[in-house]
Design a protein around this motif. Structure first.
Motif, mmCIF file in Angstrom:
data_model
loop_
_atom_site.group_PDB
_atom_site.id
_atom_site.type_symbol
_atom_site.label_atom_id
_atom_site.label_comp_id
_atom_site.label_asym_id
_atom_site.label_seq_id
_atom_site.Cartn_x
_atom_site.Cartn_y
_atom_site.Cartn_z
ATOM 1 N N GLU A 92 0.795 -1.227 0.000
ATOM 2 C CA GLU A 92 0.000 0.000 0.000
ATOM 3 C C GLU A 92 0.826 1.276 0.000
ATOM 4 O O GLU A 92 0.384 2.281 -0.475
ATOM 5 N N GLN A 123 -12.607 4.834 1.238
ATOM 6 C CA GLN A 123 -12.735 4.811 -0.211
ATOM 7 C C GLN A 123 -13.651 5.932 -0.677
ATOM 8 O O GLN A 123 -14.681 6.189 -0.084
ATOM 9 N N ALA A 170 -2.819 6.069 -12.256
ATOM 10 C CA ALA A 170 -3.593 6.093 -10.999
ATOM 11 C C ALA A 170 -4.975 5.483 -11.217
ATOM 12 O O ALA A 170 -5.426 4.641 -10.433
ATOM 13 N N VAL A 214 -6.625 1.780 -9.683
ATOM 14 C CA VAL A 214 -7.892 1.702 -8.949
ATOM 15 C C VAL A 214 -8.874 0.792 -9.683
ATOM 16 O O VAL A 214 -9.475 -0.099 -9.095
ATOM 17 N N PHE A 268 -1.549 -2.196 -7.088
ATOM 18 C CA PHE A 268 -0.758 -1.057 -6.633
ATOM 19 C C PHE A 268 0.696 -1.379 -6.930
ATOM 20 O O PHE A 268 1.352 -2.098 -6.194
ATOM 21 N N LEU A 291 4.511 6.348 -5.783
ATOM 22 C CA LEU A 291 3.111 5.957 -5.610
ATOM 23 C C LEU A 291 2.752 6.032 -4.132
ATOM 24 O O LEU A 291 3.582 5.749 -3.276
ATOM 25 N N SER A 292 1.512 6.380 -3.855
ATOM 26 C CA SER A 292 0.990 6.229 -2.496
ATOM 27 C C SER A 292 -0.514 6.050 -2.575
ATOM 28 O O SER A 292 -1.149 6.422 -3.567
ATOM 29 N N ARG A 293 -1.041 5.455 -1.505
ATOM 30 C CA ARG A 293 -2.488 5.230 -1.461
ATOM 31 C C ARG A 293 -2.941 5.196 -0.005
ATOM 32 O O ARG A 293 -2.298 4.587 0.837
ATOM 33 N N SER A 352 1.329 11.993 2.662
ATOM 34 C CA SER A 352 1.931 11.219 1.584
ATOM 35 C C SER A 352 3.365 11.675 1.326
ATOM 36 O O SER A 352 4.284 10.857 1.251
ATOM 37 N N THR A 363 -5.300 7.639 -4.021
ATOM 38 C CA THR A 363 -4.254 6.997 -4.811
ATOM 39 C C THR A 363 -3.535 8.083 -5.591
ATOM 40 O O THR A 363 -4.145 8.759 -6.415
ATOM 41 N N TYR A 364 -2.238 8.264 -5.298
ATOM 42 C CA TYR A 364 -1.443 9.311 -5.930
ATOM 43 C C TYR A 364 -0.303 8.686 -6.722
ATOM 44 O O TYR A 364 0.396 7.798 -6.227
#
Length: 176
Positions: A28, A41, A89, A93, A98, A126-128, A136, A167-168
């Motif tokens: 994640e 979410q 991104a 999703v 990921f 990436l981050s989520r 982040s 989600t970035y």
């Protein structure tokens, strides 16, 4: 993932960097990320243009502030990199994964090239699930590989994608 070395060493460096980045990123977040409360979410939705633009602007400002603290020039936004980041991104999703490598096998450099940006350097963070863009970026700065991407002296341009679940995708690049 990074690209930018001599052609003879490129395959070895690329393989090592791919292994490092994929091994350093958990399912994640990534190595060195402090546990933070996940965002429910839908709290940040890439289809919400206003929220997406706000998050992109905040991420860009925070990244450039980190660069300024280290004597580096600000990264310039690039629409092609933004399209590549946004598409990745949304794909993560929509298809439930990921990773720097898409389900169809594309990697950051290939996505950037497909978006029309001829790059001699490409890196991706990436981050989520982080509650805020600041959390982040703080997580990225605590992770050696992600920090290196943010503080790369090679990077000149940036593109940021935002999708559901906070989600970035941030793409760093330099043209050839």
């Amino acid at each position: 993932m990074r690209m930018g070395c001599s052609p003879k060493r490129a395959p070895l460096v690329l393989a090592l960097m791919s292994s490092f980045l994929l091994a350093s990123c958990g399912p994640e977040t990534g190595a060195g990320f402090a546990p933070l409360a996940p965002v429910p979410q839908g709290a940040v939705n890439g289809s919400d243009a206003v929220a997406g633009l706000r998050v992109e602007g905040e991420l860009s400002a925070l990244i450039n502030a980190e660069r300024a603290r280290h004597g580096l020039p600000a990264l310039q936004p690039d629409a092609r990199l933004q399209r590549a980041a946004q598409a990745h991104a949304e794909d993560m999703v929509a298809r439930g994964y990921f990773s720097h490598r898409s389900k169809s096998g594309t990697r950051p450099a290939a996505r950037v090239k497909a978006a029309g940006f001829e790059a001699c350097f490409v890196a991706e963070n990436l981050s989520r699930g982080y509650a805020t863009p600041r959390q982040s970026v703080t997580g990225w700065m605590q992770s050696p590989g992600h920090r290196d991407n943010i503080l790369s002296s090679q990077a000149r341009a940036i593109g940021i994608g935002v999708a559901a679940g906070a989600t970035y995708v941030t793409v760093f690049a330099a043209p050839c």
